[in-house]
Design an enzyme around this catalytic site. Structure first.
Site, PDB file in Angstrom:
ATOM      1  CB  CYS A   1      -1.120  -0.052   1.070  1.00  0.00           C
ATOM      2  SG  CYS A   1      -1.731   1.270   0.884  1.00  0.00           S
TER       3      CYS A   1
ATOM      4  CG  HIS B   1      -2.644  -2.891  -8.831  1.00  0.00           C
ATOM      5  ND1 HIS B   1      -3.605  -1.400  -8.472  1.00  0.00           N
ATOM      6  CD2 HIS B   1      -2.187  -3.160  -8.078  1.00  0.00           C
ATOM      7  CE1 HIS B   1      -3.174  -1.425  -7.357  1.00  0.00           C
ATOM      8  NE2 HIS B   1      -2.367  -1.900  -6.872  1.00  0.00           N
TER       9      HIS B   1
ATOM     10  CG  ASN C   1      -5.563  -2.951  -5.494  1.00  0.00           C
ATOM     11  OD1 ASN C   1      -6.225  -2.868  -5.289  1.00  0.00           O
ATOM     12  ND2 ASN C   1      -4.630  -4.250  -6.011  1.00  0.00           N
TER      13      ASN C   1
ATOM     14  CD  GLU D   1      -7.663   1.279  -2.514  1.00  0.00           C
ATOM     15  OE1 GLU D   1      -6.606   0.335  -1.172  1.00  0.00           O
ATOM     16  OE2 GLU D   1      -6.920   2.109  -1.656  1.00  0.00           O
TER      17      GLU D   1
ATOM     18  CB  CYS E   1      -5.098   3.599  -4.627  1.00  0.00           C
ATOM     19  SG  CYS E   1      -4.199   1.591  -5.248  1.00  0.00           S
TER      20      CYS E   1
ATOM     21  N   GLY F   1      -1.906   1.238  -7.086  1.00  0.00           N
ATOM     22  CA  GLY F   1      -2.321   2.074  -7.891  1.00  0.00           C
ATOM     23  C   GLY F   1      -1.950   2.979  -8.988  1.00  0.00           C
TER      24      GLY F   1
END
Length: 258
Positions: free
Chosen positions: A75, A147, A175, A193, A202, A205
């Site tokens: 994260c 992702h 994600n 997410e 994010c 992201g």
């Protein structure tokens, strides 16, 4: 047992940070779900638990938990928050490896590691070109968590995000980012997410969106990503393949949990 927490956010992506380096803190899934609930608990997009590092070069081990209790491998926004909270440019150990940090003024840079681009490493359920998935022509990569980026209106995040998160192409869910390209150095992004839903920002992201856009020759390797509450600067360095993310982190309040 009582223990302290700090509420923080990175561009509105908010976190409960609990320091368990000197106190043994065990959180069950139901504890995490309650704490993250904005009506029954404190409320946050992710809960962050700090524990002693297991690597000699790390200052802290950082665990990221989604509101549904599942653990995330990375994260970016929370990593900046931890770096700001601890100070002295700590090296963070995560499930995705070591993340060096550097603070200059109000901005913090986190080295997010190298993107994983093969379908097995993301992972995907079947072999395919990860630059052009057979799913809304998305592109996919892993930044420690899976992702997929769709290059279409960011307004589609609320409708397509929850559907695509659970698509069978993503055995570990994913994600889902929605990116609008403004120029070679600028994009807008919203991210649905995994395990958290739609968030204001994010970090991983944003890294994934730039990586995926570069692979499609849509943007340059140094790109500003605008999200609802502000900007992140992403650099995917060509010389060593590392992705660097730069942005702010803010402490909101502290408190005691029982």
């Amino acid at each position: 047992m009582n223990f302290a927490f700090t509420k923080m956010h990175g561009l509105g992506n908010d976190f409960i940070v609990i320091d368990g380096r000197t106190t043994d803190i065990t959180l069950q899934d139901e504890h995490i779900r309650t704490l993250c609930d904005r009506h029954l608990g404190i409320g946050c997009d992710q809960l962050v638990l700090l524990t002693p590092p297991k690597h000699p070069e790390a200052d802290v081990f950082v665990h990221f938990y989604n509101p549904d209790g599942s653990e995330a491998g990375a994260c970016g926004n929370a990593s900046r928050c931890v770096a700001q909270l601890l100070g002295n440019d700590p090296t963070l150990q995560t499930l995705n490896g070591l993340l060096p940090t550097k603070q200059e003024g109000e901005l913090i840079t986190v080295t997010m590691g190298r993107p994983r681009l093969s379908w097995q490493d993301i992972p995907l359920a079947t072999a395919c070109d990860t630059r052009h998935l057979p799913l809304y022509d998305a592109a996919a990569c892993s930044m420690g968590n899976p992702h997929a980026t769709l290059f279409r209106s960011i307004e589609d995040a609320t409708t397509l995000g929850p559907i695509l998160e659970h698509d069978s192409l993503f055995p570990e869910r994913a994600n889902i980012g929605f990116a609008e390209i403004i120029s070679r150095r600028h994009m807008r992004l919203r991210v649905w997410e995994r395990g958290a839903g739609l968030t204001l920002a994010c970090g991983s992201g944003a890294c994934a969106a730039v990586v995926n856009a570069v692979r499609r020759d849509l943007v340059d390797r140094h790109c500003t990503v605008t999200m609802e509450k502000g900007d992140l600067t992403i650099l995917w360095r060509e010389e060593d393949d590392l992705v660097l993310m730069t942005g702010p982190a803010t402490a909101v309040f502290t408190g005691q949990l029982s």
